[in-house]
Every structure is written in structure tokens, then in C-alpha cells.
Design an enzyme around this catalytic site. Structure first.
Site, mmCIF file in Angstrom:
data_model
loop_
_atom_site.group_PDB
_atom_site.id
_atom_site.type_symbol
_atom_site.label_atom_id
_atom_site.label_comp_id
_atom_site.label_asym_id
_atom_site.label_seq_id
_atom_site.Cartn_x
_atom_site.Cartn_y
_atom_site.Cartn_z
ATOM 1 C CD GLU A 85 6.776 -1.550 -8.904
ATOM 2 O OE1 GLU A 85 5.733 -0.986 -9.289
ATOM 3 O OE2 GLU A 85 7.810 -1.586 -9.585
ATOM 4 C CB SER A 122 -0.895 -0.010 1.242
ATOM 5 O OG SER A 122 -0.085 -0.011 2.394
ATOM 6 C CB THR A 123 0.119 4.653 -1.272
ATOM 7 O OG1 THR A 123 0.052 4.224 -2.641
ATOM 8 C CG2 THR A 123 0.707 6.047 -1.210
ATOM 9 C CD GLU A 124 -1.793 3.620 6.180
ATOM 10 O OE1 GLU A 124 -2.628 2.922 5.564
ATOM 11 O OE2 GLU A 124 -1.785 3.748 7.414
ATOM 12 N N GLY A 180 4.241 2.150 2.068
ATOM 13 C CA GLY A 180 5.359 2.574 1.212
ATOM 14 C C GLY A 180 5.952 3.895 1.686
ATOM 15 C CB CYS A 198 -1.404 -2.770 -7.701
ATOM 16 S SG CYS A 198 -0.531 -3.754 -8.932
HETATM 17 P P1 TAP Z 1 0.397 -3.522 2.863
HETATM 18 O O1 TAP Z 1 -0.509 -3.523 4.026
HETATM 19 O O2 TAP Z 1 1.156 -2.292 2.566
HETATM 20 O O3 TAP Z 1 1.399 -4.737 3.099
HETATM 21 C C1 TAP Z 1 2.395 -5.088 2.167
HETATM 22 C C2 TAP Z 1 3.489 -5.839 2.887
HETATM 23 O O4 TAP Z 1 4.155 -4.956 3.804
HETATM 24 C C3 TAP Z 1 2.989 -6.996 3.739
HETATM 25 O O5 TAP Z 1 3.954 -8.026 3.698
HETATM 26 C C4 TAP Z 1 2.903 -6.363 5.111
HETATM 27 O O6 TAP Z 1 2.923 -7.283 6.160
HETATM 28 C C5 TAP Z 1 4.143 -5.505 5.111
HETATM 29 N N1 TAP Z 1 4.138 -4.393 6.059
HETATM 30 C C6 TAP Z 1 3.091 -3.847 6.738
HETATM 31 N N2 TAP Z 1 3.523 -2.811 7.495
HETATM 32 C C7 TAP Z 1 4.862 -2.712 7.294
HETATM 33 C C8 TAP Z 1 5.868 -1.820 7.794
HETATM 34 N N3 TAP Z 1 5.578 -0.824 8.607
HETATM 35 N N4 TAP Z 1 7.151 -1.984 7.364
HETATM 36 C C9 TAP Z 1 7.448 -2.963 6.476
HETATM 37 N N5 TAP Z 1 6.552 -3.833 5.992
HETATM 38 C C10 TAP Z 1 5.260 -3.705 6.386
HETATM 39 O O7 TAP Z 1 -0.347 -3.904 1.533
HETATM 40 P P2 TAP Z 1 -1.329 -5.108 1.284
HETATM 41 O O8 TAP Z 1 -2.645 -4.780 1.880
HETATM 42 O O9 TAP Z 1 -0.685 -6.387 1.662
HETATM 43 O O10 TAP Z 1 -1.431 -5.121 -0.312
HETATM 44 C C11 TAP Z 1 -2.322 -4.346 -0.992
HETATM 45 C C12 TAP Z 1 -1.644 -3.109 -1.554
HETATM 46 O O11 TAP Z 1 -0.535 -3.488 -2.382
HETATM 47 C C13 TAP Z 1 -2.555 -2.325 -2.451
HETATM 48 O O12 TAP Z 1 -2.432 -0.949 -2.153
HETATM 49 C C14 TAP Z 1 -2.021 -2.627 -3.848
HETATM 50 O O13 TAP Z 1 -2.318 -1.655 -4.807
HETATM 51 C C15 TAP Z 1 -0.569 -2.778 -3.610
HETATM 52 N N6 TAP Z 1 0.075 -3.530 -4.685
HETATM 53 C C16 TAP Z 1 0.854 -2.856 -5.565
HETATM 54 C C17 TAP Z 1 1.457 -3.538 -6.618
HETATM 55 C C18 TAP Z 1 2.312 -2.780 -7.579
HETATM 56 S S1 TAP Z 1 3.221 -3.652 -8.585
HETATM 57 N N7 TAP Z 1 2.317 -1.480 -7.613
HETATM 58 C C19 TAP Z 1 1.251 -4.908 -6.760
HETATM 59 C C20 TAP Z 1 0.461 -5.567 -5.848
HETATM 60 C C21 TAP Z 1 -0.133 -4.861 -4.795
HETATM 61 P P3 TAP Z 1 1.565 -8.032 6.610
HETATM 62 O O14 TAP Z 1 0.543 -7.882 5.563
HETATM 63 O O15 TAP Z 1 2.019 -9.401 6.748
HETATM 64 O O16 TAP Z 1 1.140 -7.422 7.882
#
Ligand code: TAP
Length: 478
Positions: free
Chosen positions: A255, A234-236, A238, A289
Site C-alpha cells: 500500500e 512510500s513507493t520508493e 515499496g 496517502c
Molecule cells: P516509508 O519511509 O516508506 O516507511 C514506511 C515503513 O517502512 C516505516 O516503518 C519505515 O521505517 C520502514 N522502512 C523504511 N525503509 C525500509 C526498508 N528498506 N525495508 C523495510 N522497511 C523499511 O514511509 P513513511 O514516510 O513512513 O510513510 C509515508 C508514505 O506512506 C507515503 O508515501 C504514504 O502515501 C504512504 N502511505 C500509504 C498508505 C496506503 S494505504 N497506500 C497509507 C498510509 C501511508 P522507519 O520509518 O521507522 O524508518
């Protein structure tokens, strides 16, 4: 009720051996973690699949150490042609074990087996084949041949194995070693990938997998001996990661999220466009995404497109992800379902008209029907925020410039779609869209040779293609 009735055609889950518990993969071996183990569930049934180790800071430390040792002693010194052999071997094993990987991905994620089998796993293998080809040709990359070092990689739950491949394949091809953290709700295919690394005789420590939640990811990206951070999510989060690494010498690629416009002009072939709209937002339950979550349809054909779209949506089969007939599977987690419900309720409160496909949802598990909202304005939260579910916001436009303006009116800039039979209009509109990828008369097409990434709050850096090497070579900065 679905228009057609189908006999169930479930894929056998006997092809995969889901273990009752998994450890961390560090230094080529599965080891116990020091955190509190967590359960991973099948979102379609809420059945507990397995208990998985949680990596704490000490485990992350051990994984980074193993990766550093492997980098310095073997992997970065190995000729590219030798590294390529390992990557080719991994790619072939992925193909050989594709059914197992697809079933496990479907079980842990909730995605339809048809998509895991026909989209995710073949593209995963293709990424390893593609970057294996680069390993001994890096002097033609334009970014030099020197790897960065140890990469800390954090990935989300929507395409668990595919996001792993996008990160691990280029990193290894360039001579880096990796510590990867999969998402808490979908760790199983990463752990099966660890077994594949063992089967391929990959030198110990080249790939390390640390499972856990956000805190494990945080410990990894903040670790002082990680040279490169690659994050998809997520952007947050990121932004939080960007703040963590600011002021350090770490290289970063991000990403992040998206809110893509799928623009349909009145001269578009409407049946094809409807297929593209459906694929754009209902593929992978909309957990994509680059999902085409904002439909921008030209006013003169809006009524016709909506009528055809609803007709098509009514034929989508929602249900058992392991059934080969299923089009839309389960929402990945209770938390994600709650978010989709919350934003959809806000859409109604804001005055948009809600229509959901008439389908029967299973009693257990996490489900949301394919849904669209009409009468959406640009100020509505459902038009601005990423819902990350099977929910489409429909807006209209009159002129190409209005379409471009509305498409670009978002903090995101990951992807977009254009539907028209005029080639000149495709070029004209696409060149004005602030999006990393623009598809014309198609949507959601992926190929390892093609770079993918975002503008604005959708991130920085590219994955895929020659450009994807820049993130893993020292010369990528130049
Ligand atoms: P996030 O909540 O951001 O989680 C992504 C990963 O980061 C997970 O492994 C998460 O762990 C971990 N994480 C959470 N907090 C963290 C921190 N403070 N420091 C480091 N790592 C941390 O996203 P999500 O809900 O899993 O995925 C959905 C998002 O991904 C959407 O916004 C989507 O658009 C985006 N996305 C983007 C792309 C590209 S290529 N741009 C591709 C796929 C998805 P846990 O989940 O295990 O807690």
C-alpha cells in the site's frame, strides 16, 4: 489571525501512562532489544516522550520464531469461532481504552485529538469487530480457509494504530500470526496495543511488535521464515521491498503513495465542495496517502472556489494537537517538515503562486501552515510528487475529458474525488479514473467493509472488506 477566538480546551494527558522506556513485544512478553534504544518525541513540543528498544536481526529472528511457534501449535489450529472471541475481546478493549489510545496517538504523532478520538480509534475498533465476524465464516470468503503462516508487517507513521489494525485484524482472523514493525517516529500506540493483547489473553506469539527504523523493517521482510509481507509506506521503499522478496515464495501486498485529484465541476454545491477540499488535504496535516493533494477545478468556477477556499482556510485552527478545537496539528517529524518546505520552495521557483492561511504557529515543535499553490501546471514537481503535508496544488480544466486526462496523469492511482450534482457525470468520470477508490461529493470516507488499495505505483493488493482476506489466505492467489 483567526476569525473566531476560542478558549483553549485541552484534553488531559493524565489518562495515559507514558512509560519512560519500552521493550520489544516478543512471545507475549516485553523484552529488551539488542540494538541501540531510540527516543520518540512529541512533534508538537519536541519533548522526549519515551525511549524505545531497537530490534536488531537477532531480535527479529526471535520474534519470527515466536510467531512460527504460535502459528503451528495454537493459532492456525484453533477453530475460527475461538479466534473470533479473541478479536472481539481486543475490539472491546480498544473501545474501553479509546481515550487513552487517542491521547497517546495524538502525543506521539502530532495529529489533532479530535481526529484521533473521532476517526482513527473508532475505525480501529471497527476493523477488529469486522474481521472477528469473518473468522468463523472463511469458507464463504472465496479464498479458502488456510492461513498463509507468519506475516511480517511494516507500517508508516501517519496513522500508526489504524495501519496496525488494517494489517493485524485480517491476518489474525484468517489464522496467521504476525510480527509488526511500527514506524520509528510513532511506536507508542503499537506498544499499548501489545498491552491490550496481554489484557485479552491472546496466546503468546500470535502478535509480536519489533520497534526500530528501516533496518529492522528490512530484516523482517527479508527473513526466510516470513511467509507473507504486508507493507504500507512510500513507493520508493515499496519498490525496494518488492525487489527483496522477488524470487522467493513470499506473498506480498503493498500500500504505497498517492497524488489524488479532487475534481470540482461547475455544477457542484460549492460550499460542500470547499469542505471536501479542506478535508481532503488538511485532514491529518495532509499526511494521508489518499489526500486530495491536486485540486482540479473547472475554469468557470475557479475564482469563486478559490475565494471561498481561502476564506475557509483562514478559519482553520492550527496548534496544540491535544486541544479539542484544533483542526491542524503538528508535522510528524523534523525530516518531514524539511521535505514539505523543500517541495514548497521548489513550487515557488517553478513559478506557482503560494498562499498560506494567516495563522500563528507555535515557537517549538514542527509546524507548517495550510498552504495552496495556484497557477500550477502538470509538469510542476508539486503536481507530480507526493508532498505528504498540508499543501494543495490547484489546477484548472474546461471539459470532463480534460479533467480525467489530468487526473490520470500521475504515476500514482490510489484515490480521487468528484464533485458534481449530476449522478450520470459521477458514473461517467469515476469509471475512467485510474484510482483504487473514487469518492463522489465526499472525501476520505473509510469503512472496514470497503476494500482500499492502489493502481499503478500506489501498490498492489487490497485491505478491508472481503477482498482484504485474500492477502492472508492461501486461496487468495487463485
Ligand atoms: P516509508 O519511509 O516508506 O516507511 C514506511 C515503513 O517502512 C516505516 O516503518 C519505515 O521505517 C520502514 N522502512 C523504511 N525503509 C525500509 C526498508 N528498506 N525495508 C523495510 N522497511 C523499511 O514511509 P513513511 O514516510 O513512513 O510513510 C509515508 C508514505 O506512506 C507515503 O508515501 C504514504 O502515501 C504512504 N502511505 C500509504 C498508505 C496506503 S494505504 N497506500 C497509507 C498510509 C501511508 P522507519 O520509518 O521507522 O524508518
Amino acid at each position: 489571525m483567526s476569525v473566531f477566538e476560542y478558549a483553549p480546551a485541552p484534553e488531559s494527558r493524565a489518562v495515559v501512562d507514558v512509560k519512560p522506556s519500552y521493550g520489544l513485544f516478543i512471545g507475549g512478553e516485553f523484552v529488551d532489544g539488542h540494538g541501540t534504544p531510540f527516543k520518540t518525541v512529541n512533534p508538537a513540543t519536541e519533548e522526549v516522550l519515551s525511549e524505545v528498544a531497537e530490534a536488531d536481526a537477532a531480535d527479529v529472528e526471535a520474534a519470527v520464531k515466536a510467531a512460527r511457534r504460535a502459528h503451528d501449535r495454537t493459532w492456525s489450529r484453533m477453530p475460527g469461532a475461538e479466534r473470533a472471541k479473541y478479536l472481539y475481546r481486543i475490539a472491546r478493549i480498544i473501545q474501553e481504552r479509546s481515550r487513552e489510545l487517542a491521547v497517546l496517538e495524538s502525543l506521539d504523532n502530532g495529529k489533532p485529538i479530535r481526529e484521533a478520538r473521532d476517526v482513527d480509534v473508532p475505525i480501529v475498533a471497527a476493523h477488529f469487530f469486522y474481521y472477528a465476524g469473518w473468522a468463523d465464516k472463511l469458507e464463504w470468503s472465496g479464498y479458502g480457509t488456510t492461513p498463509i503462516g507468519v506475516a511480517g508487517q511494516v507500517i508508516p507513521w501517519n496513522f500508526p494504530l489504524l495501519m496496525l489494525a488494517w494489517k493485524v485484524a485480517p491476518a489474525l482472523a484468517c489464522g496467521n500470526t504476525v510480527v509488526l514493525k511500527p514506524a520509528e517516529t510513532t511506536p507508542l500506540t503499537a506498544l499499548l496495543f501489545a498491552e491490550i493483547c496481554q489484557q485479552a489473553d491472546l496466546p503468546a506469539g500470535v502478535v509480536n511488535i519489533v520497534t526500530g527504523a528501516g533496518a529492522t523493517g528490512q530484516a523482517l521482510v527479508a527473513h526466510p521464515d516470513v511467509d507473507k509481507v504486508a507493507f504500507t509506506g512510500s513507493t520508493e521503499v515499496g519498490k525496494a521491498i518488492a525487489r527483496t522478496v522477488a524470487g522467493t515464495s513470499k506473498k506480498v501486498t503493498l500500500e504505497l503513495g498517492g497524488k489524488a485529484a479532487n475534481i470540482v465541476f461547475d455544477d457542484a454545491p460549492l460550499d460542500e465542495a470547499v469542505e471536501g477540499i479542506v478535508d481532503g488535504i488538511f485532514f491529518n496535516q495532509g499526511h494521508v496517502c489518499c489526500a486530495g493533494s491536486r485540486l482540479l477545478v473547472q475554469e468557470s468556477v475557479a475564482e469563486e472556489v478559490l475565494a471561498r477556499l481561502k476564506r475557509r482556510m483562514a478559519t482553520l485552527r492550527v496548534g496544540d494537537p491535544l486541544d479539542k478545537n484544533t483542526d491542524v496539528g503538528a508535522i510528524n517529524s523534523a525530516e518531514q517538515l524539511a521535505r514539505i518546505r523543500e517541495l514548497s520552495a521548489i513550487g515557488e521557483q517553478e513559478g506557482a503562486g503560494r498562499w498560506s492561511a494567516p495563522c500563528e504557529l507555535p515557537d517549538r515543535g514542527f509546524w507548517f501552515p495550510p498552504t495552496l499553490f495556484t497557477g500550477v501546471s502538470q509538469a510542476h514537481r508539486i503536481a507530480r510528487e507526493e508532498i505528504f503535508g498540508p499543501v494543495l496544488s490547484v489546477l484548472t480544466f474546461r471539459t470532463p475529458s480534460e479533467a480525467v486526462e489530468k487526473a490520470n496523469n500521475t504515476p500514482y492511482g490510489l484515490s480521487a474525488g468528484v464533485w458534481t450534482e449530476k449522478g450520470s457525470r459521477i458514473l461517467h468520470v469515476a469509471s475512467q479514473l485510474k484510482a483504487g477508490v473514487v469518492w463522489a461529493n465526499t472525501f476520505n470516507k473509510f469503512d472496514p467493509t470497503s476494500p482500499f488499495g492502489g493502481y499503478k505505483e500506489s501498490g498492489q493488493g487490497r485491505e478491508g472488506g472481503r477482498h482484504g482476506l485474500a492477502a492472508y489466505l492461501k486461496g487468495g492467489d487463485l
